[in-house]
Design an enzyme around this catalytic site. Structure first.
Site: not given
Ligand code: CAA
Length: 257
Positions: A65, A108, A111, A131
């Site tokens: 998400a 998400g 999911e 998460e």
């Molecule tokens: N939401 C918003 N933006 C996101 C994102 C997310 N879930 N995941 C990645 N991005 C964005 C980053 O902020 C970044 O944007 P900027 O260039 O503007 O900074 C861009 O995508 C590229 O990401 P990274 O630079 O972080 O890429 P990476 O290769 O270094 O890392 C990753 C990749 C490990 C996937 C890392 O991006 C990450 O940990 N993302 C979040 C994963 C996460 O926590 N997901 C769960 C979300 S909560 C949820 O899903 C709730 C639910 O149950 C419904």
């Protein structure tokens, strides 16, 4: 559509939805989820479509998400947005949906893949429910679908530590159907879609419903449900055509009636 690309006839009877927010790793903002919901509704009503493929392309499926969109939300904001009604609608799609997953399928994203009926993964696929690392927990079925798919031990570890698993670990745990080379992800998913698309759409719908019902019922209730759907297939022209084709040693021509 701003955040997805849709091809309702990628080939005969097979539709493709591709997530299209590459810079944000296909993070699932609300608009994107609404687009998926509305598209699936339309495809479910389209008699030309028998199977839907949902993919993020070869680099990433979805990194979860959109954290930036929900970072400052209050519980009441989240309640009022009611984002999960979108997910419930996806679950209601009666036609089979195959997720073609490459790269990250997190939070998400994981999911969303699990809400689909089958998952074909490339060797680069990584699954996880991270998460917990951002101070929350799965909210779109992660604690439920993952646990049913891989069992309590692995689900608990993934949900409580936020660690990712590889495609091979996901396959060994029963989360996905198979692993394919990344450049063949769509081709291999299409092969599976074609196998399903040539069957009776009526029987496919009823069979999908019966398999999903297994998660919501006791064995006895599920068996009764299954039997009723089985009887119902005998009201279809497709059942008559399928059995006649077998007897006449020819391929059936199913019409979905
Ligand atoms: N939401 C918003 N933006 C996101 C994102 C997310 N879930 N995941 C990645 N991005 C964005 C980053 O902020 C970044 O944007 P900027 O260039 O503007 O900074 C861009 O995508 C590229 O990401 P990274 O630079 O972080 O890429 P990476 O290769 O270094 O890392 C990753 C990749 C490990 C996937 C890392 O991006 C990450 O940990 N993302 C979040 C994963 C996460 O926590 N997901 C769960 C979300 S909560 C949820 O899903 C709730 C639910 O149950 C419904």
């Amino acid at each position: 559509m701003e955040f997805i690309k849709v091809n309702p006839q990628l080939e005969k009877h097979i539709a493709l939805i591709e997530l299209n927010r590459p810079k944000e790793l296909n993070a699932l903002n609300r608009q994107l989820m609404l687009e998926i919901r509305d598209t699936l509704r339309k495809l479910d009503e389209d008699d030309n479509v028998r199977v839907v493929i949902l993919t993020g392309g070869q680099k990433v499926f979805a990194a979860g998400a959109d954290i930036k969109q929900m970072a400052d939300a209050t519980a009441i904001d989240m309640l009022n947005i009611d984002q999960f009604s979108t997910w419930d609608q996806i679950k209601k799609t009666r036609k089979p949906i195959i997720a073609a997953v490459s790269g990250f399928a997190l939070g998400g994203g994981c999911e969303l893949a699990m809400t689909c009926d089958m998952i074909i993964a490339s060797e680069t696929a990584r699954f996880g429910q991270p998460e917990i690392k951002i101070g929350t927990m799965p909210g779109a079925g992660g604690t439920q679908r993952l646990t049913r798919a891989v069992g309590k031990a692995m689900a608990m570890e993934l949900v409580l530590t936020g660690k990712f698993i590889s495609a091979q670990e996901a396959l060994d745990a029963g989360l996905i159907n198979r692993i394919v080379p990344v450049e063949l992800l769509l081709d291999e998913t299409l092969k599976l879609a074609r196998e399903i698309a040539k069957q009776s759409p009526v029987a496919i719908k009823l069979a999908k419903e019966a398999v999903n019902n297994a998660f919501n019922s006791t064995l006895d209730e599920g068996l009764v449900f299954e039997r009723k759907n089985f009887y119902l297939t005998f009201a279809s022209q497709d059942q008559k055509e399928g059995m006649a084709a077998f007897v006449e040693k020819r391929n059936p021509d199913f019409k979905g009636k």
